[in-house]
Each structure stands twice: as C-alpha cells, then as structure tokens.
Design a protein around this motif. Structure first.
Motif, PDB file in Angstrom:
ATOM      1  N   GLU A 287     -57.224   0.780 -32.368  1.00 15.64           N
ATOM      2  CA  GLU A 287     -57.175  -0.234 -31.308  1.00 15.64           C
ATOM      3  C   GLU A 287     -55.760  -0.450 -30.781  1.00 15.64           C
ATOM      4  OE1 GLU A 287     -58.475  -4.885 -30.439  1.00 15.64           O
ATOM      5  OE2 GLU A 287     -58.719  -4.008 -32.441  1.00 15.64           O
ATOM      6  N   ALA A 288     -54.780  -0.565 -31.666  1.00 13.44           N
ATOM      7  CA  ALA A 288     -53.408  -0.822 -31.226  1.00 13.44           C
ATOM      8  C   ALA A 288     -52.868   0.329 -30.388  1.00 13.44           C
ATOM      9  CB  ALA A 288     -52.504  -1.066 -32.430  1.00 13.44           C
ATOM     10  N   CYS A 289     -53.208   1.540 -30.773  1.00 13.54           N
ATOM     11  CA  CYS A 289     -52.758   2.714 -30.032  1.00 13.54           C
ATOM     12  C   CYS A 289     -53.458   2.784 -28.680  1.00 13.54           C
ATOM     13  CB  CYS A 289     -53.030   3.975 -30.854  1.00 13.54           C
ATOM     14  SG  CYS A 289     -52.289   5.473 -30.188  1.00 13.54           S
ATOM     15  N   ARG A 290     -54.726   2.479 -28.683  1.00 13.46           N
ATOM     16  CA  ARG A 290     -55.505   2.524 -27.442  1.00 13.46           C
ATOM     17  C   ARG A 290     -54.989   1.484 -26.445  1.00 13.46           C
ATOM     18  NH1 ARG A 290     -59.869   2.064 -29.800  1.00 13.46           N
ATOM     19  NH2 ARG A 290     -60.333  -0.146 -29.469  1.00 13.46           N
ATOM     20  N   LYS A 291     -54.654   0.302 -26.948  1.00 12.16           N
ATOM     21  CA  LYS A 291     -54.118  -0.740 -26.072  1.00 12.16           C
ATOM     22  C   LYS A 291     -52.734  -0.369 -25.555  1.00 12.16           C
ATOM     23  CE  LYS A 291     -56.559  -4.790 -27.891  1.00 12.16           C
ATOM     24  NZ  LYS A 291     -56.397  -6.104 -28.577  1.00 12.16           N
ATOM     25  N   ARG A 292     -51.951   0.296 -26.406  1.00 12.23           N
ATOM     26  CA  ARG A 292     -50.574   0.635 -26.025  1.00 12.23           C
ATOM     27  C   ARG A 292     -50.535   1.726 -24.951  1.00 12.23           C
ATOM     28  NH1 ARG A 292     -46.427   2.138 -24.417  1.00 12.23           N
ATOM     29  NH2 ARG A 292     -44.396   2.338 -25.465  1.00 12.23           N
ATOM     30  N   TYR A 293     -51.391   2.740 -25.082  1.00 13.76           N
ATOM     31  CA  TYR A 293     -51.286   3.914 -24.215  1.00 13.76           C
ATOM     32  C   TYR A 293     -52.473   4.137 -23.286  1.00 13.76           C
ATOM     33  CZ  TYR A 293     -47.544   5.116 -27.472  1.00 13.76           C
ATOM     34  OH  TYR A 293     -46.413   5.094 -28.235  1.00 13.76           O
ATOM     35  N   GLY A 294     -53.556   3.422 -23.496  1.00 12.40           N
ATOM     36  CA  GLY A 294     -54.740   3.722 -22.700  1.00 12.40           C
ATOM     37  C   GLY A 294     -55.263   5.102 -23.046  1.00 12.40           C
ATOM     38  N   ASP A 295     -55.257   5.992 -22.085  1.00 17.25           N
ATOM     39  CA  ASP A 295     -55.726   7.369 -22.285  1.00 17.25           C
ATOM     40  C   ASP A 295     -54.531   8.314 -22.130  1.00 17.25           C
ATOM     41  OD1 ASP A 295     -56.878   9.845 -22.293  1.00 17.25           O
ATOM     42  OD2 ASP A 295     -58.425   9.396 -20.801  1.00 17.25           O
ATOM     43  N   PRO A 296     -53.879   8.740 -23.243  1.00 16.76           N
ATOM     44  CA  PRO A 296     -52.709   9.621 -23.136  1.00 16.76           C
ATOM     45  C   PRO A 296     -53.004  10.932 -22.432  1.00 16.76           C
ATOM     46  CG  PRO A 296     -52.933   8.762 -25.367  1.00 16.76           C
ATOM     47  CD  PRO A 296     -54.187   8.409 -24.643  1.00 16.76           C
ATOM     48  N   TYR A 297     -54.229  11.429 -22.591  1.00 16.43           N
ATOM     49  CA  TYR A 297     -54.614  12.679 -21.935  1.00 16.43           C
ATOM     50  C   TYR A 297     -54.572  12.512 -20.413  1.00 16.43           C
ATOM     51  CZ  TYR A 297     -57.386  16.949 -21.125  1.00 16.43           C
ATOM     52  OH  TYR A 297     -57.819  18.182 -20.717  1.00 16.43           O
ATOM     53  N   GLN A 298     -55.082  11.387 -19.930  1.00 12.58           N
ATOM     54  CA  GLN A 298     -55.058  11.112 -18.496  1.00 12.58           C
ATOM     55  C   GLN A 298     -53.627  10.914 -18.004  1.00 12.58           C
ATOM     56  OE1 GLN A 298     -56.647   7.283 -17.149  1.00 12.58           O
ATOM     57  NE2 GLN A 298     -57.696   8.348 -15.473  1.00 12.58           N
ATOM     58  N   THR A 299     -52.822  10.205 -18.782  1.00 12.67           N
ATOM     59  CA  THR A 299     -51.419   9.998 -18.408  1.00 12.67           C
ATOM     60  C   THR A 299     -50.677  11.321 -18.313  1.00 12.67           C
ATOM     61  OG1 THR A 299     -51.429   7.855 -19.541  1.00 12.67           O
ATOM     62  CG2 THR A 299     -49.278   8.812 -19.046  1.00 12.67           C
ATOM     63  N   LEU A 300     -50.962  12.239 -19.220  1.00 17.12           N
ATOM     64  CA  LEU A 300     -50.328  13.556 -19.202  1.00 17.12           C
ATOM     65  C   LEU A 300     -50.652  14.283 -17.903  1.00 17.12           C
ATOM     66  CD1 LEU A 300     -48.882  15.980 -20.486  1.00 17.12           C
ATOM     67  CD2 LEU A 300     -51.044  16.557 -21.619  1.00 17.12           C
ATOM     68  N   TYR A 301     -51.891  14.252 -17.496  1.00 20.44           N
ATOM     69  CA  TYR A 301     -52.273  14.956 -16.269  1.00 20.44           C
ATOM     70  C   TYR A 301     -51.730  14.261 -15.018  1.00 20.44           C
ATOM     71  CZ  TYR A 301     -55.001  18.794 -18.055  1.00 20.44           C
ATOM     72  OH  TYR A 301     -55.362  19.980 -18.653  1.00 20.44           O
ATOM     73  N   GLN A 302     -51.628  12.938 -15.051  1.00 19.37           N
ATOM     74  CA  GLN A 302     -51.016  12.227 -13.926  1.00 19.37           C
ATOM     75  C   GLN A 302     -49.540  12.613 -13.794  1.00 19.37           C
ATOM     76  OE1 GLN A 302     -51.899   8.180 -15.041  1.00 19.37           O
ATOM     77  NE2 GLN A 302     -53.847   8.156 -13.922  1.00 19.37           N
ATOM     78  N   LEU A 303     -48.857  12.734 -14.929  1.00 19.23           N
ATOM     79  CA  LEU A 303     -47.458  13.160 -14.912  1.00 19.23           C
ATOM     80  C   LEU A 303     -47.360  14.602 -14.417  1.00 19.23           C
ATOM     81  CD1 LEU A 303     -44.489  12.622 -15.585  1.00 19.23           C
ATOM     82  CD2 LEU A 303     -44.977  13.283 -17.960  1.00 19.23           C
ATOM     83  N   ARG A 304     -48.253  15.461 -14.860  1.00 20.23           N
ATOM     84  CA  ARG A 304     -48.265  16.853 -14.409  1.00 20.23           C
ATOM     85  C   ARG A 304     -48.424  16.926 -12.893  1.00 20.23           C
ATOM     86  NH1 ARG A 304     -52.379  20.918 -14.424  1.00 20.23           N
ATOM     87  NH2 ARG A 304     -53.636  19.293 -13.426  1.00 20.23           N
ATOM     88  N   ASP A 305     -49.363  16.132 -12.339  1.00 21.00           N
ATOM     89  CA  ASP A 305     -49.613  16.166 -10.902  1.00 21.00           C
ATOM     90  C   ASP A 305     -48.404  15.659 -10.121  1.00 21.00           C
ATOM     91  OD1 ASP A 305     -52.134  17.136 -11.438  1.00 21.00           O
ATOM     92  OD2 ASP A 305     -53.140  15.202 -11.210  1.00 21.00           O
ATOM     93  N   ALA A 306     -47.747  14.641 -10.657  1.00 21.62           N
ATOM     94  CA  ALA A 306     -46.559  14.109  -9.979  1.00 21.62           C
ATOM     95  C   ALA A 306     -45.439  15.137  -9.964  1.00 21.62           C
ATOM     96  CB  ALA A 306     -46.099  12.827 -10.667  1.00 21.62           C
TER      97      ALA A 306
END
Length: 525
Positions: A287-306
């Motif tokens: 839970e603590a990790c999920r609240k801190r980062y949300g979906d790291p996989y999605q964040t990685l792809y958003q960073l890749r696209d940027a």
C-alpha cells in the motif's frame, strides 16, 4: 546492454557485473615470532618458515605464482599462471599464434581431487581471470579440495583481446551524442575492425573454437575431468563444450541459463518487459509503495514518450568524484539505464524511485547509478569479442519483430547487431550449434525469478533434455544468483555428491524480494 556513446560494440549482451570483493587465495600461516623476552639462542633454534615453491607442475604445464588484478581496483587474487599458446586459425597450423591467459587457483588440500573446477565467464566479452572475484565467494568452499581453472577466452582479458577504443575515450565525459543510424553504426564497426588489423582475425574468436582451446588446456593439465561452472553467456560455452567433449565433463553448474536454441538478442525486449512488470507488481502489492508511486510502469512509459518527443542534455553529479557531468537523455539512454537497473534486485528496488525523480526533473539518481554500472561493465566487457561471437553464431537468425517496437527496449538492440554484423567478418557455425544439449551428466541449473535477460523459462527449457538435472528458481532474484542465500552450499553439495535431485534446497525459501525503496532511506518499515 547499454548502448554507450556512438559505438555498436559497447553493448553488454548478457551480464551486468556488480563489484564484489575478491576472494583471497589460501596461504599457510607461519608461527608467530617470539616476543621480546625470547633469548637469542631460542631465536637461533627456532625453525625457519618453509620456502614457498617457485614453480608448480600440473600435467605438462609449469606454473609460477602470479597475481590476478581487477579493473579499477587495487585488489588482486593469488594464483598460479602459465603461458599457453594456440593457433589463431586451428585449420592452419602455420597461422598466427596467440597467447591465452591461463591461471589456476590452487586448492588448499595437500592432495586435491582429480577433477578440477572451471569457471566460464559471461558476456560474451568478459574474462575469467577478471570475473573470478564475483563468484569466488560461492566457489571457495570447493577450493578446499579442488583446483580452479581460469582461462580467459580468446578475445578477452589477457588472451589477445579484441579491444576497440571509442573516439571519445580518454576525454572527460566521453561521447555525449548517440547516433543510431545504420550508416553510423557500420562506420563505427569498420573503425573497430581497422584497429584490429594485424592483431587478430575476428572470424576465429567464436564459442566453438574457444571450446577447442579449453580442451587443449585440459589435456595439458593432465586430462582431468572438469566441473564446469558457467555464468550467463558462460552457460552457452559450458553446453557447447559438453556437447563436443562429453567424456571430459564430470558435472555442470549453469547460472543464468542461455539455451543453445536461443538466438542472442532476439528476445531482449520482451524478456525485459516481463521482468519490469513482475518487479513493479511487487510495488503495487504494498500500500505505501502504491500510494507513493501509483503505477511505476505507466510512469516509465510516460517518461519514455516525453524523451522521444524531446531528447535533451541534462547535468548531474558524478557519484564517484562529484564533478558535474552532462549527458543527452533520450528514450534510448533511458531504455539502456532501465535495463541495467533490472539486473540486480538491489538496483531494481531503486528503479521506481529513480524513475519518479527523473519524471519530476531530477535525473541524478537514475543517471548517477547508471554511470557506476556502465563504468564497471565497460571496463570488464570486450565489445569486439561480443561481435565476433554474435555475428558468427546468431546475427543471421535475428529478425526485428513489430510487436517489440513499442516496448521500452524496442528493436534497437536487434537493429544495432544486424547493422554491425553486416560488415563484421563471420566465422563458421557448426550445423548442430543451436541444437539442445542432451546428456546424462549431472547438471544443476539456477535462475532468478526476475531475471531480465535469462528468465526462468530458459532454465526449464534446457532442463527438459537433462534427465539427471535440477533447476532451482530463486525468489526475488535477478541475473546470476550463484552467490545468493544458500546457493553456494548447494553448489558444494552438488559437485561433491553428483546427485542433483537429492539436494535439500529448502534453505532457498528464506530468500525474498528486496522491498521497493519509498525514499533514499529505504523501504517502508
């Protein structure tokens, strides 16, 4: 597998080697000197320490004491070395002779076992004498009764290395720009070949020819049987040797298993994708990790696209000297960095934190750690030898797949290898090279649950053809696991007893995934 700078041959194909303290060779302890109250006559009568031998004869070889150094380290390992010469072209006895670096870690036993351990390094491109400290902790219990043979595979380490210097090498920060065009990669490959002219013919630096070198070494040592310990690409070397010289092999330990059928490079993209999803799922389950980062996989792809839309130069502090370093951050460098992080459970635990920081403009955690990892790798991995192996053994079978194009790694590794191998000279690949190993010889196989390059299914694939084998998957671990938990004890029992199915591996159940870092203080309590 980072594409470092502009050169195609700085691709780490299989192994990210993390620094490990070297194992010190056993030396007998002499008696302590008498204290100040001892009389002169007592000193005169004290027995003198035995003189250490200056030579050691094994088979037809005369070895002498030597020290095996480590790149970027003052540490060394005591060993015994002997010159070993082989023809570069084994079909032409009059061809150029090359010198191979051969070392033996001497057993502490007065009478050692007749069989010998052989450590086969990863890569392709790493040298056994330089990689030994990374596995010495796992194998040192066996050195009590067995000698260890370390042969730098031709093209690596001290065995006529196929070394090509980058244009930017030796300058602060090296090359910043990444040119992945096919023509640029071909030019860089041709420049590497130019450097090797007069020193080596890359056609003769394949796995199969290296196996012949090892067999010559075995005969020179007095024809002992070998206990082969292969790490990553070294598992390919072990299987190829066992196929061609079955009577010479007493046992095999395969860590990070590469099936003979595998085309190196073909599955890099999907294997990394599977590992990242599995690693990030560990965060989603807390839970603590999920609240801190949300979906790291999605964040990685958003960073890749940027970064795909806007690659740009960034500055960060070099973690080794704290100097300001400037790099171009692009989707390509991001993919390479993420792949390096995924190899080890410790760095994988930092990945969500580092990705999140980079997405918010702080690239220091991501690129700083990457600089440490890529520096260690480039100093121990020989790029020319990588191409000599892959271009001869795999490149003609590589096919870019449309389904891989949208992954983090994409098809760039396959494209780079195909471009480089279009101009690289190719050796001969035996017709049965990609056939599976089938043997009754005892085999112990290790895989890490989250391995991004040799996933557990590879070990399962190889084990199907080995009736006298055992495949162990280590929970929460990444690439190369022979040092993890009780694995060293299991290796010892296996090589001593040669009964893999009877091994009590319950001790491995104590291994657990490394919790994801919530911040730089670590995971949640």
């Amino acid at each position: 597998m980072a594409i470092k700078g502009r050169t195609a041959f700085r691709i780490g194909i299989v192994v990210i080697a993390l620094s490990v303290l070297g194992w010190k060779h056993f030396h007998p302890q002499t008696n302590a000197a008498p204290d100040g109250a001892a009389t002169a006559s007592a000193l005169a009568q004290a027995p003198s320490a035995p003189v250490k031998p200056q030579t050691w004869t094994l088979g037809s070889l005369t070895l002498t004491p030597c020290e095996l150094g480590q790149p970027n380290s003052g540490l060394s390992t005591a060993a015994w070395c002997a010159p070993f010469e082989v023809p570069e072209n084994r079909d032409d006895p009059n061809s150029r002779k090359i010198h191979l670096k051969l070392a033996v870690i001497r057993s502490s036993a007065q009478v050692a076992s007749k069989d010998m351990l052989v450590m086969l390094a990863g890569g392709p491109g790493q040298a056994a004498t330089e990689s030994w400290p990374g596995v010495s902790g796992a194998l040192s219990p066996l050195v009590q009764h067995r000698h260890v043979v370390l042969l730098d595979q031709r093209g690596t380490g001290g065995s006529n290395p196929l070394t090509c210097k980058d244009e930017g090498e030796g300058t602060e920060g090296g090359s910043e720009d990444i040119d992945l065009s096919a023509e640029s990669q071909k030019r860089e490959t041709e420049r590497c070949l130019k450097q090797l002219e007069g020193k080596a013919d890359p056609r003769y630096y394949t796995t199969t020819i290296a196996a012949q070198d090892l067999e010559d070494v075995r005969k020179a040592l007095g024809s002992p049987t070998f206990d082969l310990v292969g790490v990553s690409y070294g598992t390919r070397m072990a299987q190829q040797y066992a196929m061609r010289y079955p009577a010479a092999v007493r046992s095999l330990v395969l860590d990070g298993v590469v099936p003979n059928e595998l085309v190196l490079g073909q599955d890099f993209a999907p294997d990394l994708e599977d590992a990242l999803k599995a690693q990030f799922a560990q965060c989603a389950a807390v839970e603590a990790c999920r609240k801190r980062y949300g979906d790291p996989y999605q964040t990685l792809y958003q960073l890749r696209d940027a970064l795909r839309a806007n690659p740009h130069k960034v500055s960060f502090r070099d973690p080794q000297n704290y100097q300001s370093v400037q790099r171009t951050l692009s989707e390509y460098s991001l993919a390479s960095v993420v792949r390096m992080f995924a190899y080890s459970p410790l760095t994988a635990a930092l990945l969500p934190l580092s990705i999140d920081a980079a997405a918010h403009g702080d690239v220091g955690p991501l690129l700083g750690q990457a600089k440490l990892l890529s520096g260690d790798l480039s100093d121990t991995m020989n790029g020319g030898m990588q191409l000599a192996v892959i271009c001869s053994e795999d490149a003609d079978l590589l096919v870019p797949r449309e389904e891989d194009a949208h992954t983090i790694l994409g098809t760039r590794m396959v494209d780079t290898l195909r471009n480089s191998c279009a101009v690289w000279p190719k050796g001969t690949r035996p017709a049965d090279f990609h056939q599976p190993l089938k043997t009754d010889t005892p085999v112990l196989l290790f895989s890490g649950q989250f391995d991004p390059v040799t996933p557990p299914r590879y070990g399962e694939q190889v084990a199907k053809n080995l009736p006298n084998s055992r495949h162990l998957v280590l929970t929460g671990q990444g690439h190369n696991v022979i040092n993890a938990g009780c694995a060293p004890q299991l290796v010892k029992h296996f090589i001593e007893d040669l009964n893999p199915k009877a091994l009590d591996a319950a001790c491995l159940e104590r291994l657990q995934p490394t919790p994801t870092f919530i911040d730089f203080n670590g995971a949640t309590p």
